[in-house]
Write a protein that holds these residues in place. Structure first.
Motif, PDB file in Angstrom:
ATOM      1  N   THR A  97      49.649  43.620  45.089  1.00  0.00           N
ATOM      2  CA  THR A  97      48.951  42.332  45.033  1.00  0.00           C
ATOM      3  C   THR A  97      47.594  42.361  45.713  1.00  0.00           C
ATOM      4  O   THR A  97      46.960  41.325  45.854  1.00  0.00           O
ATOM      5  N   GLY A  98      47.157  43.544  46.145  1.00  0.00           N
ATOM      6  CA  GLY A  98      45.813  43.665  46.683  1.00  0.00           C
ATOM      7  C   GLY A  98      45.691  43.520  48.183  1.00  0.00           C
ATOM      8  O   GLY A  98      44.598  43.319  48.699  1.00  0.00           O
ATOM      9  N   TYR A  99      46.801  43.658  48.913  1.00  0.00           N
ATOM     10  CA  TYR A  99      46.759  43.515  50.372  1.00  0.00           C
ATOM     11  C   TYR A  99      45.828  44.553  50.991  1.00  0.00           C
ATOM     12  O   TYR A  99      44.929  44.216  51.768  1.00  0.00           O
ATOM     13  N   GLU A 100      46.037  45.821  50.658  1.00  0.00           N
ATOM     14  CA  GLU A 100      45.169  46.867  51.208  1.00  0.00           C
ATOM     15  C   GLU A 100      43.738  46.726  50.692  1.00  0.00           C
ATOM     16  O   GLU A 100      42.780  46.943  51.436  1.00  0.00           O
ATOM     17  N   VAL A 101      43.617  46.362  49.432  1.00  0.00           N
ATOM     18  CA  VAL A 101      42.283  46.219  48.846  1.00  0.00           C
ATOM     19  C   VAL A 101      41.462  45.197  49.634  1.00  0.00           C
ATOM     20  O   VAL A 101      40.285  45.434  49.938  1.00  0.00           O
ATOM     21  N   SER A 102      42.084  44.089  49.993  1.00  0.00           N
ATOM     22  CA  SER A 102      41.343  43.012  50.659  1.00  0.00           C
ATOM     23  C   SER A 102      40.834  43.425  52.023  1.00  0.00           C
ATOM     24  O   SER A 102      39.682  43.149  52.373  1.00  0.00           O
ATOM     25  N   SER A 119      51.547  48.271  37.112  1.00  0.00           N
ATOM     26  CA  SER A 119      51.980  46.918  36.762  1.00  0.00           C
ATOM     27  C   SER A 119      50.771  46.023  36.519  1.00  0.00           C
ATOM     28  O   SER A 119      49.983  45.761  37.428  1.00  0.00           O
ATOM     29  N   LEU A 120      50.648  45.534  35.303  1.00  0.00           N
ATOM     30  CA  LEU A 120      49.531  44.655  34.969  1.00  0.00           C
ATOM     31  C   LEU A 120      49.643  43.326  35.717  1.00  0.00           C
ATOM     32  O   LEU A 120      48.629  42.747  36.118  1.00  0.00           O
ATOM     33  N   ASN A 121      50.870  42.842  35.938  1.00  0.00           N
ATOM     34  CA  ASN A 121      51.046  41.608  36.697  1.00  0.00           C
ATOM     35  C   ASN A 121      50.512  41.739  38.118  1.00  0.00           C
ATOM     36  O   ASN A 121      49.888  40.815  38.657  1.00  0.00           O
ATOM     37  N   LYS A 125      47.444  39.707  39.989  1.00  0.00           N
ATOM     38  CA  LYS A 125      47.594  39.028  41.275  1.00  0.00           C
ATOM     39  C   LYS A 125      46.550  39.513  42.271  1.00  0.00           C
ATOM     40  O   LYS A 125      45.986  38.727  43.041  1.00  0.00           O
ATOM     41  N   ALA A 126      46.280  40.807  42.271  1.00  0.00           N
ATOM     42  CA  ALA A 126      45.263  41.357  43.167  1.00  0.00           C
ATOM     43  C   ALA A 126      43.886  40.789  42.829  1.00  0.00           C
ATOM     44  O   ALA A 126      43.091  40.469  43.724  1.00  0.00           O
ATOM     45  N   LYS A 127      43.600  40.665  41.553  1.00  0.00           N
ATOM     46  CA  LYS A 127      42.315  40.086  41.147  1.00  0.00           C
ATOM     47  C   LYS A 127      42.214  38.627  41.572  1.00  0.00           C
ATOM     48  O   LYS A 127      41.135  38.164  41.980  1.00  0.00           O
ATOM     49  N   GLU A 128      43.327  37.886  41.487  1.00  0.00           N
ATOM     50  CA  GLU A 128      43.335  36.499  41.960  1.00  0.00           C
ATOM     51  C   GLU A 128      43.046  36.427  43.456  1.00  0.00           C
ATOM     52  O   GLU A 128      42.334  35.539  43.921  1.00  0.00           O
ATOM     53  N   ARG A 129      43.613  37.357  44.214  1.00  0.00           N
ATOM     54  CA  ARG A 129      43.383  37.384  45.659  1.00  0.00           C
ATOM     55  C   ARG A 129      41.903  37.541  45.984  1.00  0.00           C
ATOM     56  O   ARG A 129      41.401  36.998  46.959  1.00  0.00           O
ATOM     57  N   LEU A 130      41.205  38.290  45.140  1.00  0.00           N
ATOM     58  CA  LEU A 130      39.796  38.586  45.389  1.00  0.00           C
ATOM     59  C   LEU A 130      38.845  37.690  44.602  1.00  0.00           C
ATOM     60  O   LEU A 130      37.624  37.893  44.654  1.00  0.00           O
ATOM     61  N   ALA A 131      39.393  36.705  43.907  1.00  0.00           N
ATOM     62  CA  ALA A 131      38.584  35.912  42.975  1.00  0.00           C
ATOM     63  C   ALA A 131      37.379  35.263  43.629  1.00  0.00           C
ATOM     64  O   ALA A 131      36.315  35.141  43.001  1.00  0.00           O
TER      65      ALA A 131
END
Length: 267
Positions: A97-102, A119-121, A125-131
């Motif tokens: 879900t982008g925890y490390e990415v953020s 996983s595309l889902n 979700k990761a993209k939403e976190r960074l929106a």
């Protein structure tokens, strides 16, 4: 230990971490009837993992499921700060879900980040976190597995957090070899995975730890029931040997919480 599911060119075992993050309490028979689905990569996953509710609850439940989840990320944060320049190129394998990415995005103001997940889902979700993040353009998402890492010697660091323990033997070699080849000479690997248990007391200790951390009794029992089938666990020395076999040097364990071991290695 190898109820393998295809993961691109290799095989991956069912992702129990993400399955338990649904908050569901599936017994053995129910789990066996859960259907799998095939995405465009050919990656077979538990059906519930493809549903949006799994992704939505992932961040809340993983804090209860994984011992030292916050602590290990603070250690990774510090290790990256000590080793990388601000403009580093960083690979995150299994970005979820982008925890490390953020936090990597915040930590390195000029870094270029590649976030990979089958996983595309999870990628959505990761993209939403960074929106709303003003620097989100520095993140390149890849809906893929490690076989898609065709750029040799590109990255200064690779994060592989809670991923490799699902990769079946002997495909772990292929998995880490793909990552090794993608790193620059001198690049570092940071990982965190569950290791094989030496005795049943270690399993029970992990169960009690997770209960004390917020899992229900049923959820913790499900975790114990599924460990040997859904995880491809190996001992720490075997893990270290694999990293050496594919070419890494200076392999060391930099942290351990219960049976979760964190390794760092250098190309």
């Amino acid at each position: 230990l190898t109820d393998g599911r295809p993961y691109g060119g290799i095989h991956v075992c069912i992702d129990l971490t993400k399955a338990l993050c649904t908050g569901l309490t599936l017994d053995f028979c129910t789990w066996g009837r859960v259907l799998s689905t095939q995405n465009r990569l050919g990656v077979s996953m538990v059906k519930d993992f493809q549903q949006q509710r799994v992704v939505d609850h992932y961040d809340d439940h993983i804090q209860k499921l994984i011992p030292g989840y916050g602590l290990i990320h603070r250690q990774i944060h510090a290790l990256l700060q000590a080793q990388l320049a601000d403009d580093a190129k960083i690979l995150i394998v299994g970005c979820g879900t982008g925890y490390e990415v953020s936090y990597v995005l915040e930590q390195f103001p000029s870094a270029q980040i590649t976030a990979l997940d089958p996983s595309l889902n999870m990628i959505h979700k990761a993209k939403e976190r960074l929106a709303e993040h003003p620097e989100r353009h520095r993140v390149h998402f890849m809906h893929a597995d490690t076989s898609a890492l065709i750029d040799m010697h590109r990255y200064d660091a690779a994060l592989v957090i809670l991923v490799a323990h699902f990769i079946a033997m002997p495909q772990k070699h292929n998995f880490f070899r793909d990552i090794y080849r993608s790193l620059k000479v001198g690049g570092c690997l940071l990982s965190y995975d569950l290791m094989q248990f030496k005795c049943v007391k270690q399993v029970h200790a992990l169960q009690y730890f997770c209960q004390n951390n917020g899992l229900s009794l049923q959820q913790s029992q499900n975790m114990v029931d599924r460990i040997q089938q859904d995880f491809a666990l190996i001992f720490p020395q075997q893990y270290e040997n694999i990293l050496h076999d594919v070419g890494f040097s200076h392999v060391e364990c930099y942290s351990k919480i219960m049976n979760y071991y964190a390794f760092q290695a250098t190309k």
